[in-house]
Design an enzyme around this catalytic site. Structure first.
Site, short mmCIF file in Angstrom:
data_model
loop_
_atom_site.label_atom_id
_atom_site.label_comp_id
_atom_site.label_asym_id
_atom_site.label_seq_id
_atom_site.Cartn_x
_atom_site.Cartn_y
_atom_site.Cartn_z
N GLY A 36 0.83 -1.20 0.00
CA GLY A 36 0.00 0.00 0.00
C GLY A 36 0.86 1.25 0.00
CB SER A 37 4.05 2.02 1.71
OG SER A 37 3.63 1.55 2.96
CE1 TYR A 82 1.15 3.75 9.13
CE2 TYR A 82 0.37 2.42 7.29
CZ TYR A 82 1.37 2.78 8.18
OH TYR A 82 2.60 2.15 8.10
CG ASP A 139 -5.33 3.96 1.22
OD1 ASP A 139 -5.44 2.74 0.97
OD2 ASP A 139 -4.41 4.42 1.93
CD GLU A 140 -12.09 1.19 -1.84
OE1 GLU A 140 -12.52 0.06 -1.63
OE2 GLU A 140 -12.80 2.22 -1.81
C1 LIG Z 1 -1.79 -0.74 5.61
C2 LIG Z 1 -2.25 0.45 4.87
C3 LIG Z 1 -1.42 1.10 3.94
C4 LIG Z 1 0.02 0.70 3.74
O1 LIG Z 1 0.11 -0.57 3.24
P1 LIG Z 1 1.49 -1.40 3.43
O2 LIG Z 1 1.23 -2.68 2.74
O3 LIG Z 1 1.72 -1.51 4.89
O4 LIG Z 1 2.54 -0.62 2.76
C5 LIG Z 1 -1.95 2.14 3.22
N1 LIG Z 1 -3.21 2.55 3.41
C6 LIG Z 1 -4.04 1.95 4.27
C7 LIG Z 1 -5.44 2.43 4.40
C8 LIG Z 1 -3.59 0.89 5.05
O5 LIG Z 1 -4.40 0.31 5.94
#
Ligand SMILES: *Cc1c(COP(=O)(O)O)cnc(C)c1O
Length: 442
Positions: free
Chosen positions: A113-114, A140, A242-243
């Site tokens: 996600g990052s 986050y 951001d899902e």
């Molecule tokens: C966990 C998370 C991220 C980051 O994902 P990673 O796989 O840890 O890099 C981004 N956005 C949201 C909403 C998250 O819960």
């Protein structure tokens, strides 16, 4: 797993850097299947976290295993940087079908996600020429420099923010007087920002979480994001949903933004997309997601094994009816947790959608004082009893439920009974506060 008398957990402590630890109790895992983990001590533990939602199909899902084995049997290189591969192409084609029309441009594949959020944050600014980004306090969006730079979570206090970042409040119905007043107040702040220090025509994008998960599993008021969307459309600001944690069926709908009544321009997927393997995706308009070649890549992006896992996850969500299961089993879990609220004064609020649920613990329901210590003790005691779950929230007092989408009602019964006992033990002072001190959590 012991070596020289040391347990697996002790060896972990001696060999691995704590910089990436987010530990709540001494869990050491040797295997898993479905919603169950096998501990180093041979215990079976019910997993209500699914590694923060990443193991969306549960552990060792047969369809995922088969897809990964097949892709590894004849490996189509390690990446899509300099060659096309079928799993990456198929995954991208399928992701384009599940996003709104306005986001149907190109798919960027990453590990996490990052990296996906970071890439979108860079691309929206570079492609639009607008220098500013808006996101939410408590949000986050990741743990790399660029994704932390657009996040508002207190665990990242002291980390530099993007020069053009403005953080606005995420409506908190529990703490800000109910859904409607909370939504109105949050919207007023955004409007005031645009009327004041932040010219909206300078804003490239607004990043939102359809449920603010790490900020405390906050479910936004019904019409709030429709008003935000209207503001964004008026000023040509792109909406990024951001899902990563709550998308892909977890909320009981396929996309979590569907609950908000909005259509984002860009959708970011992660965690559950890989079913436990490293995989993320950002899907958005061509003008953004095709901004420039060699703009954002890492060596094994578009990895065929991870992409094959992603295809298997999408297949299994469809073939096994996991969106409907998240809605139904989630409603059952929610109902059982509401029952715990009747019984335990510690429980201040139960909220969520589908299998994305938060239980906020307070020391006093009138003052709503966050029960930070009790929350840490509750997850520790639950672990001792055989249930794995962690906590989130800007005050570290919200139990987070993101179990596998395959969870059954029978497993809900087992898990809620364990949590019931854990809360009873905490309230009775039977859990030693010192034993949680070694696990700083967040
Ligand atoms: C966990 C998370 C991220 C980051 O994902 P990673 O796989 O840890 O890099 C981004 N956005 C949201 C909403 C998250 O819960």
């Amino acid at each position: 797993m012991s070596k020289g008398g040391a347990s697996l957990y002790e060896r972990d402590q001696q060999a691995l850097s704590k910089m990436s630890f987010l530990r709540f109790f001494p869990l050491a895992v040797t295997g898993g299947d479905g919603a169950w983990l096998t501990g180093d001590d041979g215990r079976r533990l019910l997993d209500f976290s699914a590694s923060w939602g990443a193991a969306a199909l549960g552990h060792s899902n047969p369809a995922l295993r088969e897809a990964v084995n097949r892709a590894l049997a004849s490996q189509a290189a390690a990446s899509h940087l300099s060659s096309a591969n079928l799993p990456a192409v198929e995954l991208a084609e399928r992701l384009l079908e599940i996003v709104p029309q306005r986001a149907r441009g190109r798919v960027w594949l990453g590990h996490s996600g990052s990296d996906a959020n970071e890439t979108v944050a860079r691309a929206v600014v570079a492609a639009t020429g607008r220098p500013r980004i808006i996101s939410f306090k408590g949000a986050y969006h990741g743990g790399t420099s660029g994704s932390m730079a657009i996040s508002g979570h207190p665990v990242q206090q002291g980390v530099p923010k993007a020069a053009g970042l403005s953080l606005v409040p995420y409506p908190n119905a529990y703490r800000d007087g109910g859904a409607e007043p909370a939504g109105k107040a949050a919207l007023a702040e955004l409007e005031a920002l645009f009327a004041g220090s932040v010219p909206p025509q300078e804003v490239a994008a607004l990043f939102l979480e359809p449920i603010q998960s790490d900020g405390g599993m906050l479910v936004p008021p019904d019409t709030y994001f429709r008003s935000v969307e209207a503001l964004c459309r008026k000023h040509g600001i792109l909406i990024v949903s951001d899902e990563v944690k709550v998308g892909l069926g977890r909320t009981g709908r396929f996309n979590a933004f569907e609950h908000l009544g909005i259509e984002p321009d860009t959708v970011v997927f992660g965690k559950g997309l890989g079913g436990g393997l490293p995989l993320s995706a950002a899907v958005g308009p061509e003008a953004i997601m095709n901004h420039a070649a060699a703009f954002s890549f890492q060596t094994v992006h578009g990895n065929a094994i991870s992409a094959a896992a992603g295809c298997a996850v999408l297949d299994t969500i469809a073939s096994d009816g996991l969106v409907a299961n998240a809605a139904e089993t989630g409603a059952h879990l929610r109902m059982r947790l509401e029952g715990l609220k009747q019984k335990h004064a510690l429980v201040g609020d139960v909220r969520g959608r589908g299998l994305a649920i938060g239980v906020e613990l307070v020391t006093d329901r009138a003052t709503k004082t966050p029960a930070k210590t009790e929350t840490a003790l509750a997850v520790l005691r639950a672990f001792e009893l055989g249930l794995v779950l962690y906590y989130v929230g800007v005050s570290s007092n919200v139990l987070e439920f993101t179990p596998p989408l395959t969870l059954t009602k029978a497993e809900v019964e087992i898990g809620v009974d364990l949590l019931d006992r854990a809360l009873t033990d905490v309230a009775a002072g039977r859990v030693d506060a010192a034993s949680a001190a070694a696990f700083s959590g967040w």
